[in-house]
Motif scaffolding. Structure first.
Motif, PDB file in Angstrom:
ATOM      1  N   TYR A   3      30.075  37.012  42.324  1.00 42.00           N
ATOM      2  CA  TYR A   3      29.273  35.944  42.926  1.00 42.00           C
ATOM      3  C   TYR A   3      30.027  34.616  43.017  1.00 42.00           C
ATOM      4  O   TYR A   3      29.433  33.580  43.260  1.00 42.00           O
ATOM      5  CB  TYR A   3      27.943  35.740  42.194  1.00 42.00           C
ATOM      6  N   TYR A   7      32.747  34.564  47.729  1.00 45.49           N
ATOM      7  CA  TYR A   7      32.365  33.414  48.559  1.00 45.49           C
ATOM      8  C   TYR A   7      33.522  32.430  48.746  1.00 45.49           C
ATOM      9  O   TYR A   7      33.325  31.313  49.200  1.00 45.49           O
ATOM     10  CB  TYR A   7      31.147  32.699  47.965  1.00 45.49           C
ATOM     11  N   THR A 197      16.819  25.518  43.160  1.00 49.85           N
ATOM     12  CA  THR A 197      16.535  26.661  42.284  1.00 49.85           C
ATOM     13  C   THR A 197      15.392  26.294  41.354  1.00 49.85           C
ATOM     14  O   THR A 197      14.540  27.113  41.038  1.00 49.85           O
ATOM     15  CB  THR A 197      17.740  27.081  41.411  1.00 49.85           C
ATOM     16  N   GLN A 227      28.433  28.150  55.883  1.00 46.32           N
ATOM     17  CA  GLN A 227      27.234  28.737  56.477  1.00 46.32           C
ATOM     18  C   GLN A 227      26.131  27.690  56.611  1.00 46.32           C
ATOM     19  O   GLN A 227      25.446  27.623  57.632  1.00 46.32           O
ATOM     20  CB  GLN A 227      26.748  29.928  55.640  1.00 46.32           C
ATOM     21  N   THR A 248      19.819  31.920  49.536  1.00 45.66           N
ATOM     22  CA  THR A 248      18.714  32.816  49.183  1.00 45.66           C
ATOM     23  C   THR A 248      18.982  33.613  47.914  1.00 45.66           C
ATOM     24  O   THR A 248      18.047  34.115  47.303  1.00 45.66           O
ATOM     25  CB  THR A 248      18.440  33.810  50.328  1.00 45.66           C
ATOM     26  N   ARG A 249      20.256  33.757  47.511  1.00 48.40           N
ATOM     27  CA  ARG A 249      20.496  34.564  46.314  1.00 48.40           C
ATOM     28  C   ARG A 249      20.029  33.849  45.042  1.00 48.40           C
ATOM     29  O   ARG A 249      19.928  34.473  43.989  1.00 48.40           O
ATOM     30  CB  ARG A 249      21.970  34.958  46.199  1.00 48.40           C
ATOM     31  N   ALA A 250      19.746  32.541  45.150  1.00 46.17           N
ATOM     32  CA  ALA A 250      19.324  31.818  43.936  1.00 46.17           C
ATOM     33  C   ALA A 250      18.045  30.996  44.125  1.00 46.17           C
ATOM     34  O   ALA A 250      17.461  30.569  43.131  1.00 46.17           O
ATOM     35  CB  ALA A 250      20.452  30.895  43.474  1.00 46.17           C
ATOM     36  N   ASN A 256      11.502  27.500  40.331  1.00 46.11           N
ATOM     37  CA  ASN A 256      11.365  28.098  39.007  1.00 46.11           C
ATOM     38  C   ASN A 256      10.130  27.516  38.303  1.00 46.11           C
ATOM     39  O   ASN A 256      10.156  26.409  37.770  1.00 46.11           O
ATOM     40  CB  ASN A 256      12.650  27.817  38.211  1.00 46.11           C
TER      41      ASN A 256
ATOM     42  N   PRO C   6      27.445  31.310  38.165  1.00 50.12           N
ATOM     43  CA  PRO C   6      26.868  32.617  37.886  1.00 50.12           C
ATOM     44  C   PRO C   6      27.599  33.328  36.753  1.00 50.12           C
ATOM     45  O   PRO C   6      28.823  33.352  36.720  1.00 50.12           O
ATOM     46  CB  PRO C   6      27.053  33.377  39.216  1.00 50.12           C
ATOM     47  N   THR C  38      14.101  31.928  32.606  1.00 50.57           N
ATOM     48  CA  THR C  38      14.266  33.152  33.406  1.00 50.57           C
ATOM     49  C   THR C  38      13.753  34.325  32.573  1.00 50.57           C
ATOM     50  O   THR C  38      14.527  35.192  32.173  1.00 50.57           O
ATOM     51  CB  THR C  38      15.750  33.371  33.785  1.00 50.57           C
ATOM     52  N   TYR C  46      22.713  38.897  36.494  1.00 51.82           N
ATOM     53  CA  TYR C  46      23.468  37.650  36.644  1.00 51.82           C
ATOM     54  C   TYR C  46      22.499  36.468  36.764  1.00 51.82           C
ATOM     55  O   TYR C  46      21.464  36.566  37.428  1.00 51.82           O
ATOM     56  CB  TYR C  46      24.353  37.712  37.891  1.00 51.82           C
ATOM     57  N   ILE C  48      22.272  31.977  37.150  1.00 52.65           N
ATOM     58  CA  ILE C  48      22.991  30.732  37.448  1.00 52.65           C
ATOM     59  C   ILE C  48      22.765  29.793  36.264  1.00 52.65           C
ATOM     60  O   ILE C  48      21.611  29.519  35.908  1.00 52.65           O
ATOM     61  CB  ILE C  48      22.453  30.066  38.725  1.00 52.65           C
ATOM     62  N   ILE C  55      18.941  28.781  35.176  1.00 53.10           N
ATOM     63  CA  ILE C  55      17.902  28.168  36.013  1.00 53.10           C
ATOM     64  C   ILE C  55      17.428  29.119  37.098  1.00 53.10           C
ATOM     65  O   ILE C  55      16.451  28.847  37.788  1.00 53.10           O
ATOM     66  CB  ILE C  55      18.373  26.837  36.646  1.00 53.10           C
ATOM     67  N   SER C  56      18.132  30.244  37.265  1.00 54.16           N
ATOM     68  CA  SER C  56      17.745  31.178  38.309  1.00 54.16           C
ATOM     69  C   SER C  56      18.472  32.503  38.101  1.00 54.16           C
ATOM     70  O   SER C  56      19.572  32.517  37.549  1.00 54.16           O
ATOM     71  CB  SER C  56      18.124  30.572  39.668  1.00 54.16           C
ATOM     72  N   GLN C  57      17.811  33.585  38.518  1.00 57.44           N
ATOM     73  CA  GLN C  57      18.477  34.876  38.474  1.00 57.44           C
ATOM     74  C   GLN C  57      19.071  35.145  39.845  1.00 57.44           C
ATOM     75  O   GLN C  57      18.435  34.873  40.862  1.00 57.44           O
ATOM     76  CB  GLN C  57      17.461  35.955  38.109  1.00 57.44           C
ATOM     77  N   VAL C  58      20.307  35.677  39.884  1.00 57.25           N
ATOM     78  CA  VAL C  58      20.937  35.942  41.170  1.00 57.25           C
ATOM     79  C   VAL C  58      20.314  37.196  41.773  1.00 57.25           C
ATOM     80  O   VAL C  58      20.232  38.237  41.127  1.00 57.25           O
ATOM     81  CB  VAL C  58      22.457  36.138  41.024  1.00 57.25           C
ATOM     82  N   ASP C  59      19.883  37.081  43.021  1.00 55.83           N
ATOM     83  CA  ASP C  59      19.274  38.203  43.734  1.00 55.83           C
ATOM     84  C   ASP C  59      20.376  39.003  44.428  1.00 55.83           C
ATOM     85  O   ASP C  59      20.976  38.540  45.399  1.00 55.83           O
ATOM     86  CB  ASP C  59      18.265  37.648  44.756  1.00 55.83           C
ATOM     87  N   GLU C  60      20.607  40.190  43.892  1.00 62.12           N
ATOM     88  CA  GLU C  60      21.702  41.052  44.342  1.00 62.12           C
ATOM     89  C   GLU C  60      21.668  41.297  45.861  1.00 62.12           C
ATOM     90  O   GLU C  60      22.680  41.176  46.540  1.00 62.12           O
ATOM     91  CB  GLU C  60      21.582  42.379  43.568  1.00 62.12           C
ATOM     92  N   GLU C  62      20.021  39.639  48.274  1.00 67.03           N
ATOM     93  CA  GLU C  62      20.199  38.405  49.058  1.00 67.03           C
ATOM     94  C   GLU C  62      21.661  37.957  49.056  1.00 67.03           C
ATOM     95  O   GLU C  62      22.127  37.336  50.004  1.00 67.03           O
ATOM     96  CB  GLU C  62      19.308  37.285  48.501  1.00 67.03           C
ATOM     97  N   ALA C  63      22.364  38.270  47.965  1.00 62.83           N
ATOM     98  CA  ALA C  63      23.761  37.844  47.857  1.00 62.83           C
ATOM     99  C   ALA C  63      24.627  38.471  48.934  1.00 62.83           C
ATOM    100  O   ALA C  63      25.675  37.943  49.275  1.00 62.83           O
ATOM    101  CB  ALA C  63      24.306  38.176  46.464  1.00 62.83           C
ATOM    102  N   GLN C  64      24.188  39.611  49.488  1.00 58.57           N
ATOM    103  CA  GLN C  64      24.968  40.293  50.524  1.00 58.57           C
ATOM    104  C   GLN C  64      24.631  39.782  51.921  1.00 58.57           C
ATOM    105  O   GLN C  64      25.297  40.126  52.892  1.00 58.57           O
ATOM    106  CB  GLN C  64      24.711  41.809  50.462  1.00 58.57           C
ATOM    107  N   VAL C  66      24.857  37.035  53.622  1.00 56.83           N
ATOM    108  CA  VAL C  66      25.826  36.289  54.427  1.00 56.83           C
ATOM    109  C   VAL C  66      26.848  37.225  55.067  1.00 56.83           C
ATOM    110  O   VAL C  66      27.263  37.019  56.203  1.00 56.83           O
ATOM    111  CB  VAL C  66      26.530  35.187  53.583  1.00 56.83           C
TER     112      VAL C  66
END
Lengths: 365, 361, 85
Positions: A3, A7, A197, A227, A248-250, A256, C6, C38, C46, C48, C55-60, C62-64, C66
């Motif tokens: 991650y 990128y 987030t 992007q 969107t991944r975070a 939260n 992350p 979280t 994973y 962040i 503060i946030s969980q990485v969404d597997e 969504e990470a793809q 892009v």
């Protein structure tokens, strides 16, 4: 690192750069709010990849840059007290107050310590019950849950020797202040991914509607930024406005919830002065009255300290995108990274420091 | 004797800096200013003006230089060690004090001959701790094959020193066919580094109160004269500059070389070796590994035709296995260092003012 | 403003106050991190991390996103570099 590395892939970044060059038909000005994004832009040389039509304005989203002078003076006054262990994130230590910064207080014998997390400051308070441990709680919405947790934990532990010097600021009121100004140049925003987030992005929807501009929630890696810039420019070229989410991944629209709940329990919204900009209504947090015992300003009686910013410094106008650092009469002469008049010259993300390094290197094609 | 431009007025503007700040010792711009404006003009002489990690003194026998003999070149250097914490993963202040001065000699191209050690002890320092440091110095000197031949001890009042300060000085002999000087960097030269960068600074940070993290990283502190011997055997006079990028990191060392030789340096970020754990630590603390200290790495600026041979020689040595070609010396932007980023952007790699601080932003 | 990195959660435990803490690996170095915000994360996920807090969980999935978008744009010809006229 997962991650992170994917990128930072040159081929993919260049694809977006090419798409942006194809897309752009006229000049556009975007502001990235967040200092962390400015850092990526400078560090990766993203500004060199964009066509000349696209101007990026570095916004006021650096907690180091916007913490008011008088608060630094209060920090210095507290840190000089012999009973105090003054704790802070590293990058606040070099920000100049009226006559000193925290590093020089340390050099003069003050007990000033760098911490990674506000919880480290709480641990120090447990370890040194005979000393007063003060944490310099600066930051935006991203950091508020951490600072709220430190205060909450200290209250649960019944620690009487822990307090925070609070200088919390909020993004949406600052965006409105920028957009509401008659001098405004900004046509689209990259909203700060990590703020979102925590808070989500529903707060930005009415702003995007009212001012009819695109706001793209954007991450921090080079590919995220390219992007985000692409999405904002595409909306502008197509005459669209509204909030879009690149990160969107975070980030979700709601943010939260558990973090927001504790922030609301410990802090309340208040007017805040921003260094170089002035007071923005309802733009910050202060401790709720129930947690007043943890307020360092009250505990050490520094509430009356006031300070006058350098009349030469135009930091506020720079952070709002009206002027460039090179428009400042003190830039590079009276004001340098060794001897900053204003905070944007201090922080490595600061717009003035970034320009200073580039101006020194202007010989490069 | 003629005293050039030496005045009694303090050359550092007192209105700006009425007192020494920590940044004056950080290895960045303020350190540079202190040296350039106060110390170098005050002590000016040809050996000092060469601006090297050590001074190079040429000795002649009874016949003197007129006899045409090449003379014997000695390298002479000194360094003080004031680090906290005194013990860290991979080393301690004692081994560091031995390696650091050996490395300063090695960066002049010298084979180290002998060291001195001066200890400044604060009243109250536990004897056991001192003994640990002394044993570590002994072991480091023995392993490097460089004896500590003279020394001094002083004790200061409690509160007037941070437990233990060490100064070491060293002398070494420069072989006849070696000529190392920062001014010798020329456009076209290759810039090599002997291994993964920023390890020492990150290992130290891992045990700093308030910043601690778990890691298997240990300081890279090591004596580099063996590695330098291999570099010189492979490159000879084509080795133009050697530098160990300690305080201030690779960025500061290359800026100094670029300024001294009035050349530009262009780095390729993708080529710079950085271990995963160092990268992880730099990410979470917001640090740039280019500015983090090393204690067992060396930079070599080498004529392009010798680059391959020198790189191969480095990689054969145990301390140079991860050696890499990271950039080149260029005509453009004299005095400045630029980096081509991982994504193909360009940025300036400037000197920083003072120590790099962890950031939240 | 806010450095967020992350990292992979490698263990989860409760501190004496009942706050969920965890150890998170960043390229091999490990920090103690507060996971109270979280509550759903599991070992191997994973998150962040900002100043010691997830503060946030990485969404597997969504990470793809892009990379899928880039493929799409490629097919639409939006990635060709415009030729100067």
């Amino acid at each position: 690192m997962k991650y992170v590395d994917e990128y930072r892939n040159e081929a993919d970044v260049q694809k977006f750069a090419a798409a942006i060059r194809r897309l752009v038909t006229r000049p556009w000005t975007l502001m990235e709010i967040c200092g962390g994004q400015t850092h990526t832009i400078i560090k990766s040389g993203i500004d060199h990849l964009l066509p000349s039509e696209v101007t990026l304005v570095h916004g006021p989203g650096c907690p180091v840059c916007v913490t008011p002078l008088e608060l630094i003076d209060k920090a210095v006054a507290i840190a000089r007290r012999p009973e105090v262990i003054f704790t802070s994130f590293g990058d606040m230590l070099r920000v100049p107050g009226s006559e000193a910064d925290l590093l020089s207080v340390k050099a003069a014998g003050g007990d000033v310590r760098m911490v990674y997390s506000p919880l480290d400051a709480v641990k120090l308070a447990q370890k040194h019950p005979d000393r007063e441990v003060v944490f310099f709680a600066v930051g935006f919405e991203t950091t508020a849950p951490a600072n709220a947790m430190a205060v909450w934990q200290a209250s649960q532990l019944g620690l009487r020797n822990f307090s925070i010097l609070c200088s919390h600021v909020l993004v949406p009121p600052a965006m409105e202040a920028i957009l509401g100004s008659p001098n405004n140049q900004v046509q689209g925003f990259l909203a700060a991914g990590h703020v979102c987030t925590v808070m989500g992005y529903w707060e930005y929807e009415p702003i995007a509607e009212r001012y009819r501009l695109p706001i793209v929630v954007t991450g921090f890696e080079p590919l995220d930024l390219l992007q985000g810039i692409y999405m904002a420019l595409k909306a502008l070229e197509e005459g669209r406005w509204g909030v879009e989410n690149q990160y969107t991944r975070a980030v979700t629209r709601e943010g939260n919830r558990p973090a927001q709940a504790l922030v609301r329990q410990v802090f309340e919204v208040t007017d805040r002065p921003w260094r170089g900009i002035g007071v923005i209504p309802m733009s910050g947090y202060r401790l709720r009255p129930e947690y007043a015992a943890y307020d360092a300003e009250r505990r050490f009686g520094v509430g009356r300290i006031t300070a006058q910013e350098s009349p030469l410094c135009i930091a506020g106008q720079i952070m709002q995108g009206w002027k460039k650092p090179t428009d400042c009469s003190a830039f590079g002469t009276l004001c340098t990274p060794e001897h900053p008049l204003g905070a944007p010259m201090v922080s490595s993300e600061g717009a003035c420091a970034a320009y200073y390094h580039y101006a020194r290197a202007a010989v490069v094609a | 004797m003629h005293l050039p431009d030496f005045t009694l007025a303090c050359p550092i503007p007192i209105s700006e800096y009425p007192a020494i700040t920590l940044a004056h010792g950080g290895g960045g711009r303020l350190t540079h200013m202190l040296i350039e404006r106060m110390l170098r003009p005050a002590f000016a002489n040809p050996a000092l003006d060469a601006l090297h990690d050590g001074a190079i003194l040429t000795l002649f026998d009874g016949a003197g230089p007129a006899a045409g003999a090449p003379g014997l070149r000695l390298a002479f250097t000194t360094d003080s060690y004031v680090i906290s914490p005194r013990f860290f993963p991979g080393g301690d202040i004692g081994s560091l004090a031995v390696h650091g001065t050996i490395n300063d000699l090695a960066m002049c191209g010298a084979q180290p001959l002998a060291l001195s050690a001066a200890l400044i002890l604060e009243e109250g320092l536990p004897m056991e701790e001192l003994w640990q440091v002394v044993r570590s110095m002994q072991a480091a000197a023995a392993a490097a094959g460089v004896p500590i031949v003279t020394g001094d001890t002083k004790v200061v009042d409690r509160g007037k020193g941070d437990g233990l300060f060490i100064n070491t000085s060293g002398i070494g002999l420069i072989p006849a066919d070696v000529e190392i000087a920062p001014q010798r960097a020329r456009p076209g030269d290759a810039v090599l580094v002997s291994g993964a960068i920023a390890v020492h600074g990150i290992a130290i940070m891992s045990v700093r109160e308030g910043l601690e993290f778990e890691t298997t990283l240990a300081s890279d502190t090591a004596p580099l004269h063996g590695l330098v011997g291999e570099i010189l055997a492979a490159g000879g006079r084509d080795v133009h500059v050697l530098r160990d990028p300690t305080r201030g990191g690779v960025a500061s060392a290359l800026n100094e070389i670029a300024a001294a030789a009035r050349v530009g340096i262009r780095l390729d970020e993708r080529a710079i070796p950085v271990d995963d754990e160092v990268r992880g630590a730099c990410e979470i603390l917001g640090l740039d590994p280019l500015y983090v200290a090393n204690e067992g790495k060396c930079l070599a600026v080498v004529a392009p035709e010798a680059a391959e041979a020198v790189l191969a020689a480095m990689r054969r040595h145990p301390l140079g296995r991860q050696a890499a070609l990271i950039g080149e010396v260029v005509d453009a932007h004299p005095g400045k260092v630029f980096l081509r980023s991982r994504i193909g952007g360009l940025r300036v790699v400037d000197m920083i003012s003072g120590e790099q601080l962890p950031r939240i932003c | 403003m806010c450095l967020g990195v992350p990292g992979r959660v490698i263990s989860i435990e409760s501190n004496p106050l009942g706050m969920t803490m965890g150890r998170v690996s960043f390229g091999g170095i490990v920090k103690e991190v507060c996971l109270a915000y979280t509550p759903e994360v599991k070992v191997g996920d994973y998150v962040i991390v900002h100043v010691g807090f997830a503060i946030s969980q990485v969404d597997e999935a969504e990470a793809q996103e892009v990379f899928r978008l880039l493929e799409e744009m490629d097919e639409l010809g939006e990635l060709q570099i415009p030729q100067p006229e």
